[in-house]
Write a protein that holds these residues in place. Structure first.
Motif, mmCIF file in Angstrom:
data_model
loop_
_atom_site.group_PDB
_atom_site.id
_atom_site.type_symbol
_atom_site.label_atom_id
_atom_site.label_comp_id
_atom_site.label_asym_id
_atom_site.label_seq_id
_atom_site.Cartn_x
_atom_site.Cartn_y
_atom_site.Cartn_z
ATOM 1 N N GLU A 38 -37.225 -72.860 -29.565
ATOM 2 C CA GLU A 38 -36.411 -71.675 -29.817
ATOM 3 C C GLU A 38 -36.912 -70.879 -31.025
ATOM 4 O O GLU A 38 -37.144 -69.661 -30.928
ATOM 5 N N ALA A 39 -37.088 -71.523 -32.150
ATOM 6 C CA ALA A 39 -37.487 -70.805 -33.366
ATOM 7 C C ALA A 39 -38.881 -70.195 -33.206
ATOM 8 O O ALA A 39 -39.122 -69.037 -33.600
ATOM 9 N N LEU A 40 -39.809 -70.946 -32.628
ATOM 10 C CA LEU A 40 -41.173 -70.455 -32.433
ATOM 11 C C LEU A 40 -41.196 -69.228 -31.537
ATOM 12 O O LEU A 40 -41.840 -68.215 -31.855
ATOM 13 N N LEU A 41 -40.485 -69.283 -30.428
ATOM 14 C CA LEU A 41 -40.484 -68.161 -29.498
ATOM 15 C C LEU A 41 -39.737 -66.959 -30.070
ATOM 16 O O LEU A 41 -40.122 -65.814 -29.825
ATOM 17 N N ALA A 42 -38.706 -67.213 -30.833
ATOM 18 C CA ALA A 42 -37.970 -66.107 -31.463
ATOM 19 C C ALA A 42 -38.869 -65.360 -32.449
ATOM 20 O O ALA A 42 -38.817 -64.127 -32.545
ATOM 21 N N ARG A 43 -39.695 -66.118 -33.195
ATOM 22 C CA ARG A 43 -40.634 -65.467 -34.120
ATOM 23 C C ARG A 43 -41.729 -64.719 -33.356
ATOM 24 O O ARG A 43 -42.163 -63.647 -33.774
ATOM 25 N N SER A 44 -42.153 -65.284 -32.240
ATOM 26 C CA SER A 44 -43.238 -64.680 -31.470
ATOM 27 C C SER A 44 -42.801 -63.419 -30.738
ATOM 28 O O SER A 44 -43.598 -62.507 -30.534
ATOM 29 N N PHE A 45 -41.521 -63.377 -30.337
ATOM 30 C CA PHE A 45 -41.019 -62.234 -29.577
ATOM 31 C C PHE A 45 -39.738 -61.713 -30.231
ATOM 32 O O PHE A 45 -38.630 -61.976 -29.762
ATOM 33 N N PRO A 46 -39.884 -60.982 -31.317
ATOM 34 C CA PRO A 46 -38.701 -60.536 -32.061
ATOM 35 C C PRO A 46 -37.782 -59.601 -31.279
ATOM 36 O O PRO A 46 -36.605 -59.473 -31.619
ATOM 37 N N ASN A 47 -38.300 -58.973 -30.237
ATOM 38 C CA ASN A 47 -37.456 -58.069 -29.431
ATOM 39 C C ASN A 47 -36.875 -58.756 -28.200
ATOM 40 O O ASN A 47 -36.350 -58.101 -27.304
ATOM 41 N N VAL A 48 -36.950 -60.104 -28.155
ATOM 42 C CA VAL A 48 -36.375 -60.898 -27.073
ATOM 43 C C VAL A 48 -35.234 -61.741 -27.629
ATOM 44 O O VAL A 48 -35.336 -62.294 -28.733
ATOM 45 N N THR A 49 -34.144 -61.828 -26.886
ATOM 46 C CA THR A 49 -33.034 -62.689 -27.297
ATOM 47 C C THR A 49 -33.327 -64.094 -26.814
ATOM 48 O O THR A 49 -33.205 -64.401 -25.617
ATOM 49 N N VAL A 50 -33.748 -64.970 -27.726
ATOM 50 C CA VAL A 50 -34.138 -66.336 -27.389
ATOM 51 C C VAL A 50 -32.980 -67.280 -27.709
ATOM 52 O O VAL A 50 -32.455 -67.261 -28.831
ATOM 53 N N VAL A 51 -32.597 -68.085 -26.723
ATOM 54 C CA VAL A 51 -31.515 -69.052 -26.915
ATOM 55 C C VAL A 51 -31.975 -70.400 -26.359
ATOM 56 O O VAL A 51 -32.858 -70.468 -25.501
ATOM 57 N N PRO A 52 -31.380 -71.496 -26.837
ATOM 58 C CA PRO A 52 -31.755 -72.806 -26.292
ATOM 59 C C PRO A 52 -31.237 -72.974 -24.866
ATOM 60 O O PRO A 52 -30.165 -72.474 -24.516
ATOM 61 N N LEU A 53 -32.004 -73.676 -24.061
ATOM 62 C CA LEU A 53 -31.599 -73.970 -22.689
ATOM 63 C C LEU A 53 -30.600 -75.127 -22.726
ATOM 64 O O LEU A 53 -30.957 -76.270 -23.013
ATOM 65 N N THR A 54 -29.346 -74.828 -22.455
ATOM 66 C CA THR A 54 -28.289 -75.838 -22.551
ATOM 67 C C THR A 54 -27.376 -75.765 -21.329
ATOM 68 O O THR A 54 -27.384 -74.785 -20.580
ATOM 69 N N SER A 55 -26.603 -76.798 -21.137
ATOM 70 C CA SER A 55 -25.572 -76.829 -20.095
ATOM 71 C C SER A 55 -24.251 -77.229 -20.734
ATOM 72 O O SER A 55 -24.158 -78.328 -21.285
ATOM 73 N N PRO A 56 -23.240 -76.369 -20.673
ATOM 74 C CA PRO A 56 -23.250 -75.024 -20.091
ATOM 75 C C PRO A 56 -24.138 -74.071 -20.893
ATOM 76 O O PRO A 56 -24.565 -74.400 -22.001
ATOM 77 N N PRO A 57 -24.434 -72.902 -20.331
ATOM 78 C CA PRO A 57 -25.336 -71.963 -21.005
ATOM 79 C C PRO A 57 -24.853 -71.543 -22.384
ATOM 80 O O PRO A 57 -23.656 -71.579 -22.682
ATOM 81 N N HIS A 58 -25.790 -71.166 -23.215
ATOM 82 C CA HIS A 58 -25.475 -70.651 -24.540
ATOM 83 C C HIS A 58 -24.564 -69.444 -24.400
ATOM 84 O O HIS A 58 -24.718 -68.615 -23.494
ATOM 85 N N THR A 59 -23.606 -69.334 -25.284
ATOM 86 C CA THR A 59 -22.601 -68.272 -25.174
ATOM 87 C C THR A 59 -23.184 -66.867 -25.326
ATOM 88 O O THR A 59 -22.550 -65.889 -24.938
ATOM 89 N N THR A 60 -24.379 -66.759 -25.864
ATOM 90 C CA THR A 60 -25.006 -65.446 -26.023
ATOM 91 C C THR A 60 -25.354 -64.819 -24.674
ATOM 92 O O THR A 60 -25.371 -63.591 -24.537
ATOM 93 N N VAL A 61 -25.597 -65.670 -23.675
ATOM 94 C CA VAL A 61 -26.021 -65.177 -22.354
ATOM 95 C C VAL A 61 -24.804 -65.046 -21.458
ATOM 96 O O VAL A 61 -24.125 -66.025 -21.171
ATOM 97 N N PRO A 62 -24.523 -63.836 -20.958
ATOM 98 C CA PRO A 62 -23.398 -63.682 -20.014
ATOM 99 C C PRO A 62 -23.717 -64.404 -18.720
ATOM 100 O O PRO A 62 -24.852 -64.391 -18.235
ATOM 101 N N THR A 63 -22.718 -65.070 -18.133
ATOM 102 C CA THR A 63 -22.943 -65.859 -16.923
ATOM 103 C C THR A 63 -22.699 -65.093 -15.651
ATOM 104 O O THR A 63 -22.943 -65.594 -14.560
ATOM 105 N N SER A 64 -22.205 -63.849 -15.735
ATOM 106 C CA SER A 64 -21.983 -63.045 -14.530
ATOM 107 C C SER A 64 -22.039 -61.576 -14.896
ATOM 108 O O SER A 64 -21.998 -61.211 -16.078
ATOM 109 N N ASN A 65 -22.147 -60.760 -13.866
ATOM 110 C CA ASN A 65 -22.205 -59.299 -14.090
ATOM 111 C C ASN A 65 -20.863 -58.792 -14.622
ATOM 112 O O ASN A 65 -19.829 -59.303 -14.250
#
Length: 231
Positions: free
Chosen positions: A204-231
């Protein structure tokens, strides 16, 4: 075992014991029992196939191929056996023979996801990307592929234009594969208005530094709250 104590050469008892041993992951013991069955019944297709499967489970590709070859000769209509033979051939480096076996399995049983998934991996390895990616989609319905669907109801991206749209990328493979394929994230940022990336938590930290214009979150179950789960 009680039956074999009374009649040590009883082929059906030997075979049944072998299946129990396979079901409990005791493949070395199962291999011994299956050899005894085949010694008594050389044309026992089930024993031949299971000996091949057992040898594959033990990492004995060379030993797996001959009984599987014999099994498909005796029963050429078994899609599952053709698929197992494809795995043996693939592990032996016979890619052409492996693809032929997987294709025969698919011809016999178009719904056999395991055969298409394995054929897809083989085709991708040989840079046949168009057919390989199409087959690889069967990982989603093959219970042995390890695929775990994410709990989203968004449509899967089919390559259409992303201007003004948001795309979510989820890592499926291991750490090394996610690092390798992260090289394509920049292409998405140039095409989409917003990119969410679910990654292996250690990245997570490495990719966030590499792509500052991307919202990087850890892959978790249930999904990270930053990512909406539906439209």
């Amino acid at each position: 075992r009680a039956a074999l104590a009374e009649q040590p050469t009883h082929a059906q008892a030997l075979y049944n014991l072998a299946r129990v041993l396979m079901d409990t992951d005791r493949y070395a013991e199962a291999e011994t029992q299956l050899h005894l069955v085949i010694s008594a019944q050389p044309n026992n297709v089930s024993a031949l196939r299971n000996l091949g499967v057992t040898c594959l489970s033990l990492g004995k590709s060379k030993a797996a191929a001959p009984p599987l070859e014999t099994a498909v000769q005796l029963d050429p209509m078994s899609a599952d056996t053709w698929c197992d033979l494809g795995l043996a051939r693939s592990q032996l480096g016979d890619d052409a023979g492996a693809e032929q076996a997987f294709s025969q399995a698919v011809t016999l049983d178009p719904a056999l996801a395991r055969a298409r998934y394995n054929r897809g991996q083989l085709r991708l390895r040989n840079t046949n990307f168009t057919e390989g990616w199409a087959d690889y989609e069967c990982r989603k319905v093959d219970p042995k592929s390890g695929f775990e669907p994410r709990p989203y109801d968004y449509p899967v991206w089919q390559g259409e234009a992303l201007a003004g749209k948001t795309i979510l990328v989820s890592g499926e493979q291991g750490l090394g594969d996610q690092v390798l394929h992260a090289g394509m994230i920049k292409d998405l940022t140039e095409r989409a208005a917003q990119v969410f990336l679910e990654s292996e938590p250690r990245l997570e930290a490495l990719l966030a530094r590499s792509f500052p214009n991307v919202t990087v979150v850890p892959l978790t179950s249930p999904p990270h709250t930053t990512v909406p789960t539906s439209n």
